[in-house]
Design a protein around this motif. Structure first.
Motif, PDB file in Angstrom:
ATOM      1  N   PHE A  58       7.688 -35.076  -3.250  1.00  0.00           N
ATOM      2  CA  PHE A  58       8.905 -35.021  -4.071  1.00  0.00           C
ATOM      3  C   PHE A  58      10.192 -35.248  -3.278  1.00  0.00           C
ATOM      4  N   TRP A  59      10.185 -34.814  -2.035  1.00  0.00           N
ATOM      5  CA  TRP A  59      11.414 -34.934  -1.240  1.00  0.00           C
ATOM      6  C   TRP A  59      11.086 -35.542   0.128  1.00  0.00           C
ATOM      7  N   PRO A  60      10.586 -36.794   0.145  1.00  0.00           N
ATOM      8  CA  PRO A  60      10.140 -37.393   1.419  1.00  0.00           C
ATOM      9  C   PRO A  60      11.246 -37.578   2.439  1.00  0.00           C
ATOM     10  N   GLU A  61      12.472 -37.762   1.983  1.00  0.00           N
ATOM     11  CA  GLU A  61      13.584 -37.988   2.911  1.00  0.00           C
ATOM     12  C   GLU A  61      14.655 -36.912   2.765  1.00  0.00           C
ATOM     13  N   ASP A  62      14.256 -35.763   2.217  1.00  0.00           N
ATOM     14  CA  ASP A  62      15.230 -34.713   1.951  1.00  0.00           C
ATOM     15  C   ASP A  62      15.597 -33.970   3.238  1.00  0.00           C
ATOM     16  N   THR A  63      16.869 -33.705   3.413  1.00  0.00           N
ATOM     17  CA  THR A  63      17.342 -32.994   4.609  1.00  0.00           C
ATOM     18  C   THR A  63      17.731 -31.563   4.276  1.00  0.00           C
ATOM     19  N   SER A  64      17.297 -31.079   3.108  1.00  0.00           N
ATOM     20  CA  SER A  64      17.644 -29.734   2.677  1.00  0.00           C
ATOM     21  C   SER A  64      17.117 -28.693   3.666  1.00  0.00           C
ATOM     22  N   GLU A  65      17.872 -27.648   3.825  1.00  0.00           N
ATOM     23  CA  GLU A  65      17.464 -26.573   4.730  1.00  0.00           C
ATOM     24  C   GLU A  65      16.409 -25.671   4.098  1.00  0.00           C
ATOM     25  N   ASN A  66      16.185 -25.819   2.783  1.00  0.00           N
ATOM     26  CA  ASN A  66      15.241 -24.932   2.106  1.00  0.00           C
ATOM     27  C   ASN A  66      14.344 -25.703   1.138  1.00  0.00           C
ATOM     28  N   PRO A  67      13.528 -26.654   1.641  1.00  0.00           N
ATOM     29  CA  PRO A  67      12.632 -27.405   0.747  1.00  0.00           C
ATOM     30  C   PRO A  67      11.584 -26.509   0.095  1.00  0.00           C
ATOM     31  N   LEU A  68      11.173 -25.450   0.780  1.00  0.00           N
ATOM     32  CA  LEU A  68      10.185 -24.535   0.207  1.00  0.00           C
ATOM     33  C   LEU A  68      10.756 -23.835  -1.022  1.00  0.00           C
ATOM     34  N   GLY A  69      12.040 -23.510  -0.969  1.00  0.00           N
ATOM     35  CA  GLY A  69      12.695 -22.900  -2.129  1.00  0.00           C
ATOM     36  C   GLY A  69      12.749 -23.860  -3.300  1.00  0.00           C
ATOM     37  N   ALA A  70      13.020 -25.124  -3.001  1.00  0.00           N
ATOM     38  CA  ALA A  70      13.052 -26.146  -4.056  1.00  0.00           C
ATOM     39  C   ALA A  70      11.679 -26.293  -4.696  1.00  0.00           C
ATOM     40  N   LEU A  71      10.626 -26.213  -3.876  1.00  0.00           N
ATOM     41  CA  LEU A  71       9.260 -26.316  -4.394  1.00  0.00           C
ATOM     42  C   LEU A  71       8.935 -25.142  -5.304  1.00  0.00           C
ATOM     43  N   LYS A  72       9.302 -23.935  -4.896  1.00  0.00           N
ATOM     44  CA  LYS A  72       9.037 -22.754  -5.721  1.00  0.00           C
ATOM     45  C   LYS A  72       9.764 -22.853  -7.061  1.00  0.00           C
ATOM     46  N   THR A  73      10.989 -23.382  -7.017  1.00  0.00           N
ATOM     47  CA  THR A  73      11.741 -23.574  -8.267  1.00  0.00           C
ATOM     48  C   THR A  73      11.039 -24.577  -9.175  1.00  0.00           C
ATOM     49  N   LEU A  74      10.537 -25.663  -8.594  1.00  0.00           N
ATOM     50  CA  LEU A  74       9.825 -26.692  -9.374  1.00  0.00           C
ATOM     51  C   LEU A  74       8.574 -26.107 -10.017  1.00  0.00           C
ATOM     52  N   LEU A  75       7.810 -25.307  -9.264  1.00  0.00           N
ATOM     53  CA  LEU A  75       6.596 -24.696  -9.811  1.00  0.00           C
ATOM     54  C   LEU A  75       6.930 -23.735 -10.948  1.00  0.00           C
ATOM     55  N   HIS A  76       7.974 -22.964 -10.767  1.00  0.00           N
ATOM     56  CA  HIS A  76       8.388 -22.028 -11.822  1.00  0.00           C
ATOM     57  C   HIS A  76       8.779 -22.786 -13.087  1.00  0.00           C
ATOM     58  N   ARG A  77       9.532 -23.874 -12.939  1.00  0.00           N
ATOM     59  CA  ARG A  77       9.964 -24.661 -14.100  1.00  0.00           C
ATOM     60  C   ARG A  77       8.773 -25.340 -14.782  1.00  0.00           C
ATOM     61  N   THR A  78       7.788 -25.787 -13.987  1.00  0.00           N
ATOM     62  CA  THR A  78       6.610 -26.439 -14.562  1.00  0.00           C
ATOM     63  C   THR A  78       5.779 -25.445 -15.365  1.00  0.00           C
ATOM     64  N   ARG A  79       5.601 -24.233 -14.811  1.00  0.00           N
ATOM     65  CA  ARG A  79       4.854 -23.202 -15.541  1.00  0.00           C
ATOM     66  C   ARG A  79       5.611 -22.780 -16.815  1.00  0.00           C
ATOM     67  N   SER A  80       6.923 -22.749 -16.740  1.00  0.00           N
ATOM     68  CA  SER A  80       7.735 -22.430 -17.923  1.00  0.00           C
ATOM     69  C   SER A  80       7.571 -23.521 -18.982  1.00  0.00           C
ATOM     70  N   MET A  81       7.519 -24.787 -18.553  1.00  0.00           N
ATOM     71  CA  MET A  81       7.304 -25.901 -19.485  1.00  0.00           C
ATOM     72  C   MET A  81       5.968 -25.726 -20.205  1.00  0.00           C
ATOM     73  N   LEU A  82       4.927 -25.355 -19.456  1.00  0.00           N
ATOM     74  CA  LEU A  82       3.610 -25.139 -20.050  1.00  0.00           C
ATOM     75  C   LEU A  82       3.647 -23.972 -21.043  1.00  0.00           C
ATOM     76  N   LYS A  83       4.256 -22.888 -20.633  1.00  0.00           N
ATOM     77  CA  LYS A  83       4.316 -21.698 -21.489  1.00  0.00           C
ATOM     78  C   LYS A  83       5.093 -21.975 -22.770  1.00  0.00           C
ATOM     79  N   ASN A  84       6.218 -22.669 -22.668  1.00  0.00           N
ATOM     80  CA  ASN A  84       7.047 -22.962 -23.840  1.00  0.00           C
ATOM     81  C   ASN A  84       6.344 -23.889 -24.827  1.00  0.00           C
TER      82      ASN A  84
END
Length: 403
Positions: A58-84
């Motif tokens: 998802f972020w092959p060239e991302d220079t973010s200091e917290n890519p793991l946080g971005a991943l956790k947010t993506l997983l949470h949003r995906t599970r919310s999409m499924l639940k909704n």
């Protein structure tokens, strides 16, 4: 014993997943990244992926200091999409720092069903006995694999794999139907298949042929004209011998006669309002050349043949895509630079020839200079154009032709 949860998934064309009358699709108002993660895990559901694998996806060239946080947010949003959407959020399993699709559920996926049919048909000897399988494969394939994300590097080879198998199956399917003379069905198949791949020459050929054999000669001729123009615009190619023979077959069909001379005249006038030179197929160009040559012998009027060739400015080899682009630009340049009674045609993948009737050599050279100049102004690639000009009544050739 409780039944396994079952999900019906389409990966060809528009992505969708249904469960217990609930739907998630790329036509809904869902996050593209959430859909992409779900599609990726479905397509690779027998594999596990680490945090770094998903981050690199998802972020092959991302220079973010917290890519793991971005991943956790993506997983949470995906599970919310499924639940909704009333889907079980446990579709995505996270364990020991890896992610995968829950394999305890049942997944009916169109591309996997298509693959099974393809492999079965590939190994059967009596293909005619399996017409229902061909029909099912035809209905399963509704477009490129995950079309919304077809530009993604991991999707491209999968898409190529399925598309080549689809064209192979459709070719076999159509030939089986040809043996049964099921021409209206072939026309319907080709029409749908061309909505998926509008540049496949075989599909165009079978579509025109099936229209002709269905008694729709006028529609076949119209489709032939549209196809020839499409292939010329896309690939800068003139019709193959097979297409030319098909056209001759259609126009020689009994019942194609037209005794209304005014309607014939109107048909002949179609396209004459176009300004500039006239592009035509090579076979037609050759016939006109013979006519102009005979007329010039009788009248003594000058006429010239010109050759224009796309070459590399730096004497290197040109890639096919570069040549195709250059030829398209050159074709447009030639067309607007010629008179309405001048003809041109494609002679090779990187050459055009022009017929200039009622022209002297200086006039012909002036035309070529104008074309090359306009081409260079409209084309900033590594290509350029070389030219040659010769009178069509060149004495040595004339002696051979009349001897």
């Amino acid at each position: 014993m409780s039944m396994k949860l079952c999900f019906h998934i389409t990966m060809f064309g528009d992505f969708s997943i249904t469960y217990d009358n609930n739907l998630i699709s790329d036509k809904g108002k869902h996050s593209k990244k959430c859909l992409f993660l779900l599609e990726f895990l479905i397509a690779n559901r027998n594999a596990r992926y680490s945090n770094n694998d998903i981050i690199d996806l998802f972020w092959p060239e991302d220079t973010s200091e917290n890519p793991l946080g971005a991943l956790k947010t993506l997983l949470h949003r995906t599970r919310s999409m499924l639940k909704n959407a009333n889907f079980p959020s446990t579709m995505i399993i996270q364990e020991n720092g890896t992610y995968r699709l829950n394999t305890n559920y049942t997944y009916q996926i169109d591309c996997e069903e298509f693959d099974e049919i393809s492999k079965k048909l590939n190994h059967c000897s009596d293909k005619a006995a399996y017409l229902p399988l061909y029909e099912h494969a035809f209905h399963l394939y509704q477009g490129p694999f995950l079309a919304t994300f077809s530009y993604e590097s991991w999707i491209l080879p999968i898409n190529t794999y399925y598309h080549s198998r689809y064209l192979k199956l459709m070719n076999e399917y159509i030939n089986l139907l040809l043996s049964k003379e099921e021409y209206p069905q072939i026309a319907s198949i080709c029409c749908h298949a061309l909505s998926i791949d509008r540049f496949d020459e075989d599909l165009h050929y079978y579509f025109i042929y099936s229209l002709y054999k269905s008694g729709k000669q006028s529609a076949a001729i119209e489709q032939y004209k549209l196809t020839i123009e499409l292939l010329r615009t896309k690939y800068n190619i003139t019709p193959s011998e097979r297409f030319l023979n098909l056209y001759k077959l259609i126009i020689n069909t009994p019942g194609m006669e037209n005794n209304d001379l005014l309607s014939i005249l109107n048909t002949l006038y179609e396209g004459t309002s176009q300004e500039g030179g006239f592009f035509c197929e090579y076979a037609f160009f050759k016939e006109v050349f013979h006519y102009v040559a005979r007329t010039s012998i009788r009248t003594g009027d000058d006429a010239y043949l010109c050759l224009l060739t796309i070459v590399n400015k730096y004497n290197g080899t040109l890639e096919k895509t570069t040549i195709n682009k250059a030829m398209h630009v050159l074709s447009q340049t030639i067309q607007v630079s010629l008179r309405r009674n001048d003809l041109f045609t494609q002679y090779s993948p990187c050459q055009y020839i022009i017929l200039l009737p009622n022209t002297n050599q200086s006039g012909g050279e002036l035309v070529l200079h104008r074309i090359v100049h306009k081409y260079q102004c409209n084309n900033d690639t590594i290509t350029t154009v070389t030219t040659k000009i010769l009178p069509i009544l060149e004495q040595d050739l004339l002696n051979k032709a009349t001897s």
